[in-house]
Design a protein around this motif. Structure first.
Motif, PDB file in Angstrom:
ATOM      1  N   MET A  24       0.843  -1.159   0.000  1.00 26.18           N
ATOM      2  CA  MET A  24       0.000   0.000   0.000  1.00 26.18           C
ATOM      3  C   MET A  24       0.898   1.235   0.000  1.00 26.18           C
ATOM      4  O   MET A  24       1.856   1.308   0.760  1.00 26.18           O
ATOM      5  CB  MET A  24      -0.891  -0.032   1.247  1.00 26.18           C
ATOM      6  N   LEU A  25       0.600   2.159  -0.853  1.00 27.91           N
ATOM      7  CA  LEU A  25       1.272   3.456  -0.860  1.00 27.91           C
ATOM      8  C   LEU A  25       0.284   4.495  -0.367  1.00 27.91           C
ATOM      9  O   LEU A  25      -0.859   4.520  -0.804  1.00 27.91           O
ATOM     10  CB  LEU A  25       1.753   3.827  -2.261  1.00 27.91           C
ATOM     11  N   ASP A  26       0.721   5.328   0.551  1.00 33.31           N
ATOM     12  CA  ASP A  26      -0.168   6.313   1.169  1.00 33.31           C
ATOM     13  C   ASP A  26       0.503   7.674   1.139  1.00 33.31           C
ATOM     14  O   ASP A  26       1.683   7.802   1.432  1.00 33.31           O
ATOM     15  CB  ASP A  26      -0.461   5.887   2.606  1.00 33.31           C
ATOM     16  N   SER A  27      -0.275   8.694   0.824  1.00 34.81           N
ATOM     17  CA  SER A  27       0.278  10.045   0.710  1.00 34.81           C
ATOM     18  C   SER A  27       0.242  10.827   2.015  1.00 34.81           C
ATOM     19  O   SER A  27       0.134  12.044   2.012  1.00 34.81           O
ATOM     20  CB  SER A  27      -0.476  10.819  -0.372  1.00 34.81           C
ATOM     21  N   ASP A  47       4.531   3.452   8.276  1.00 32.42           N
ATOM     22  CA  ASP A  47       5.530   3.381   7.213  1.00 32.42           C
ATOM     23  C   ASP A  47       6.474   2.201   7.429  1.00 32.42           C
ATOM     24  O   ASP A  47       7.054   2.042   8.504  1.00 32.42           O
ATOM     25  CB  ASP A  47       6.332   4.687   7.151  1.00 32.42           C
ATOM     26  N   GLY A  48       6.580   1.357   6.416  1.00 31.26           N
ATOM     27  CA  GLY A  48       7.450   0.199   6.474  1.00 31.26           C
ATOM     28  C   GLY A  48       6.822  -1.032   7.117  1.00 31.26           C
ATOM     29  O   GLY A  48       7.422  -2.095   7.127  1.00 31.26           O
ATOM     30  N   VAL A  49       5.615  -0.894   7.668  1.00 30.54           N
ATOM     31  CA  VAL A  49       4.943  -2.034   8.304  1.00 30.54           C
ATOM     32  C   VAL A  49       3.797  -2.523   7.420  1.00 30.54           C
ATOM     33  O   VAL A  49       3.806  -3.665   6.977  1.00 30.54           O
ATOM     34  CB  VAL A  49       4.429  -1.673   9.715  1.00 30.54           C
ATOM     35  N   GLN A  50       2.807  -1.671   7.178  1.00 30.82           N
ATOM     36  CA  GLN A  50       1.690  -2.040   6.320  1.00 30.82           C
ATOM     37  C   GLN A  50       1.814  -1.448   4.918  1.00 30.82           C
ATOM     38  O   GLN A  50       0.963  -1.667   4.079  1.00 30.82           O
ATOM     39  CB  GLN A  50       0.350  -1.558   6.915  1.00 30.82           C
ATOM     40  N   GLY A  51       2.826  -0.688   4.681  1.00 24.43           N
ATOM     41  CA  GLY A  51       3.021  -0.050   3.382  1.00 24.43           C
ATOM     42  C   GLY A  51       4.049   1.057   3.504  1.00 24.43           C
ATOM     43  O   GLY A  51       4.800   1.116   4.472  1.00 24.43           O
TER      44      GLY A  51
END
Length: 66
Positions: A1-4, A15-19
């Motif tokens: 998953m990428l999130d802004s 960050d780095g755990v679920q995306g």
């Protein structure tokens, strides 16, 4: 998953755990996150599994009804 780094996903994604989280309107950081995820399919799959687990555990009928 990428999130802004914008709600509501930043409440779910670490960050780095679920995306990966990138700064809004930062195309270079988005490209770097995307390249990292594309280069690491096993880690990408693990992040996806952790993201699903986080969503299912926090956002289901039972927890929302109580």
């Amino acid at each position: 998953m990428l999130d802004s780094a914008k709600a509501p996903l930043q409440d779910v994604v670490t960050d780095g755990v679920q995306g990966r989280i990138f700064r809004r309107r930062d195309a270079a950081q988005l490209a770097a996150c995307l390249a990292e995820m594309l280069a690491n399919p096993a880690e990408r799959a693990r992040m996806g599994q952790r993201a699903r687990q986080a969503i299912v555990s926090r956002h289901n009928w039972l927890s929302n009804a109580s």
